[in-house]
Motif scaffolding. Structure first.
Motif, mmCIF file in Angstrom:
data_model
loop_
_atom_site.group_PDB
_atom_site.id
_atom_site.type_symbol
_atom_site.label_atom_id
_atom_site.label_comp_id
_atom_site.label_asym_id
_atom_site.label_seq_id
_atom_site.Cartn_x
_atom_site.Cartn_y
_atom_site.Cartn_z
ATOM 1 N N TRP A 53 22.483 24.124 26.559
ATOM 2 C CA TRP A 53 20.901 24.055 26.338
ATOM 3 C C TRP A 53 20.195 24.724 27.400
ATOM 4 O O TRP A 53 19.120 25.084 27.006
ATOM 5 N N GLY A 54 20.074 24.194 28.575
ATOM 6 C CA GLY A 54 19.103 25.052 29.662
ATOM 7 C C GLY A 54 19.407 25.906 30.029
ATOM 8 O O GLY A 54 20.108 26.783 29.525
ATOM 9 N N TYR A 55 18.449 27.097 30.393
ATOM 10 C CA TYR A 55 18.279 28.609 30.218
ATOM 11 C C TYR A 55 17.067 28.185 31.974
ATOM 12 O O TYR A 55 16.331 28.162 32.216
ATOM 13 N N LEU A 56 17.743 29.775 31.995
ATOM 14 C CA LEU A 56 16.683 30.477 33.505
ATOM 15 C C LEU A 56 15.600 30.185 33.305
ATOM 16 O O LEU A 56 14.826 29.969 34.486
ATOM 17 N N GLU A 57 15.022 30.820 32.197
ATOM 18 C CA GLU A 57 13.074 31.348 32.640
ATOM 19 C C GLU A 57 13.230 29.767 32.168
ATOM 20 O O GLU A 57 11.546 29.906 32.151
ATOM 21 N N GLN A 58 13.908 28.713 31.979
ATOM 22 C CA GLN A 58 13.286 27.271 31.850
ATOM 23 C C GLN A 58 12.607 26.428 33.176
ATOM 24 O O GLN A 58 13.154 27.065 34.177
ATOM 25 N N GLN A 59 10.799 26.047 33.431
ATOM 26 C CA GLN A 59 10.926 25.166 34.882
ATOM 27 C C GLN A 59 11.725 25.196 35.451
ATOM 28 O O GLN A 59 12.207 25.280 36.469
ATOM 29 N N SER A 60 12.329 23.740 34.733
ATOM 30 C CA SER A 60 12.851 23.044 35.092
ATOM 31 C C SER A 60 15.145 22.989 35.876
ATOM 32 O O SER A 60 15.528 22.655 36.135
ATOM 33 N N PHE A 61 15.187 24.450 35.189
ATOM 34 C CA PHE A 61 16.413 25.010 35.401
ATOM 35 C C PHE A 61 16.298 24.670 36.848
ATOM 36 O O PHE A 61 16.311 25.520 38.150
ATOM 37 N N PRO A 62 17.397 24.420 37.139
ATOM 38 C CA PRO A 62 17.583 24.015 39.063
ATOM 39 C C PRO A 62 18.466 25.123 39.269
ATOM 40 O O PRO A 62 18.232 25.126 41.278
ATOM 41 N N LEU A 63 18.441 26.732 39.413
ATOM 42 C CA LEU A 63 18.827 27.296 39.942
ATOM 43 C C LEU A 63 17.414 28.501 39.762
ATOM 44 O O LEU A 63 17.574 28.915 38.539
ATOM 45 N N ASP A 64 17.794 29.068 40.048
ATOM 46 C CA ASP A 64 16.720 30.515 40.501
ATOM 47 C C ASP A 64 17.874 31.968 40.403
ATOM 48 O O ASP A 64 18.769 31.441 40.089
ATOM 49 N N GLU A 67 20.724 32.737 42.113
ATOM 50 C CA GLU A 67 22.337 31.722 42.228
ATOM 51 C C GLU A 67 22.919 31.912 40.949
ATOM 52 O O GLU A 67 23.666 31.721 40.499
ATOM 53 N N TYR A 68 21.405 32.041 39.835
ATOM 54 C CA TYR A 68 22.372 32.052 38.247
ATOM 55 C C TYR A 68 23.315 33.573 38.611
ATOM 56 O O TYR A 68 24.198 32.775 38.035
ATOM 57 N N GLN A 69 22.650 34.292 38.846
ATOM 58 C CA GLN A 69 23.997 35.535 38.982
ATOM 59 C C GLN A 69 25.237 34.721 39.106
ATOM 60 O O GLN A 69 25.992 35.848 38.752
ATOM 61 N N LEU A 70 24.812 34.572 40.706
ATOM 62 C CA LEU A 70 26.439 34.198 41.009
ATOM 63 C C LEU A 70 27.243 33.682 40.744
ATOM 64 O O LEU A 70 28.863 33.474 40.288
ATOM 65 N N HIS A 71 26.922 32.424 39.783
ATOM 66 C CA HIS A 71 27.071 31.240 38.885
ATOM 67 C C HIS A 71 28.319 32.365 38.055
ATOM 68 O O HIS A 71 29.375 32.027 37.693
ATOM 69 N N LEU A 72 27.556 33.242 36.969
ATOM 70 C CA LEU A 72 28.152 33.956 36.264
ATOM 71 C C LEU A 72 28.900 35.089 36.713
ATOM 72 O O LEU A 72 29.830 34.703 36.187
ATOM 73 N N GLY A 73 28.826 35.659 37.786
ATOM 74 C CA GLY A 73 30.406 36.310 38.145
ATOM 75 C C GLY A 73 31.139 35.375 38.264
ATOM 76 O O GLY A 73 31.871 36.231 38.487
ATOM 77 N N GLN A 74 31.060 33.990 39.539
ATOM 78 C CA GLN A 74 32.153 33.642 39.432
ATOM 79 C C GLN A 74 32.293 33.187 37.952
ATOM 80 O O GLN A 74 34.040 32.964 38.234
ATOM 81 N N LEU A 75 32.139 32.713 37.475
ATOM 82 C CA LEU A 75 32.800 33.162 35.853
ATOM 83 C C LEU A 75 33.564 33.951 35.272
ATOM 84 O O LEU A 75 34.781 33.415 34.620
ATOM 85 N N ALA A 76 33.072 34.220 35.153
ATOM 86 C CA ALA A 76 32.640 36.350 34.147
ATOM 87 C C ALA A 76 35.238 35.970 35.399
ATOM 88 O O ALA A 76 36.253 36.725 34.895
ATOM 89 N N GLU A 77 35.114 36.206 36.488
ATOM 90 C CA GLU A 77 36.182 36.520 37.710
ATOM 91 C C GLU A 77 36.849 35.342 36.755
ATOM 92 O O GLU A 77 38.777 35.466 36.738
ATOM 93 N N GLN A 78 37.069 33.731 36.424
ATOM 94 C CA GLN A 78 37.661 33.595 36.299
ATOM 95 C C GLN A 78 37.851 33.886 35.122
ATOM 96 O O GLN A 78 39.184 33.578 34.411
ATOM 97 N N LEU A 79 37.287 34.122 33.934
ATOM 98 C CA LEU A 79 37.628 34.777 32.601
ATOM 99 C C LEU A 79 38.655 35.439 32.947
ATOM 100 O O LEU A 79 39.242 35.311 32.197
#
Length: 120
Positions: A53-64, A67-79
């Motif tokens: 439910w958290g998303y990048l556009e939220q002020q409180s989101f923990p990733l910039d 970092e978000y792009q890198l995280h999704l890149g790693q997930l995509a590679e694993q998938l």
């Protein structure tokens, strides 16, 4: 090469189209208008792909954004490595639900013999 062209070329060659961070972001943006957090979750010996439910556009989101792009890149590679990119893509595109506070969307990944590598 744009996403539609990449998919068309892959279909002509009967290949699975690998997921990318850019495609995941595009799907999330087109479906729900925000860049939801994605993750793997292990429960009861199964591996799930989740839209949180958290998303990048939220002020409180923990990733910039980087970092978000890198995280999704790693997930995509694993998938892609698991061979489930197309199933996840179809689930994201066709799921009728929306993540809500405290309720993630969960997709049970089909076990193709390689999930045991992820389940420690």
């Amino acid at each position: 090469m744009n996403l539609a062209l990449r998919h068309a070329v892959a279909l002509l060659h009967h290949q699975a189209v690998p997921l990318s961070a850019e495609e995941l972001i595009a799907i999330l943006q087109s479906r729900w208008g925000v860049s939801y957090h994605l993750q793997f979750h292990r429960r009861a010996g199964r591996l799930y792909f989740q839209v949180m439910w958290g998303y990048l556009e939220q002020q409180s989101f923990p990733l910039d954004a980087a970092e978000y792009q890198l995280h999704l890149g790693q997930l995509a590679e694993q998938l892609n490595g698991l061979g489930v990119a197309d199933q996840v893509r179809q689930w994201l595109l066709n799921n009728r639900d929306k993540p809500r506070l405290g309720k993630a969307l969960s997709f049970p990944l089909p076990d193709q013999g390689r999930l045991s590598e992820f389940l420690l």
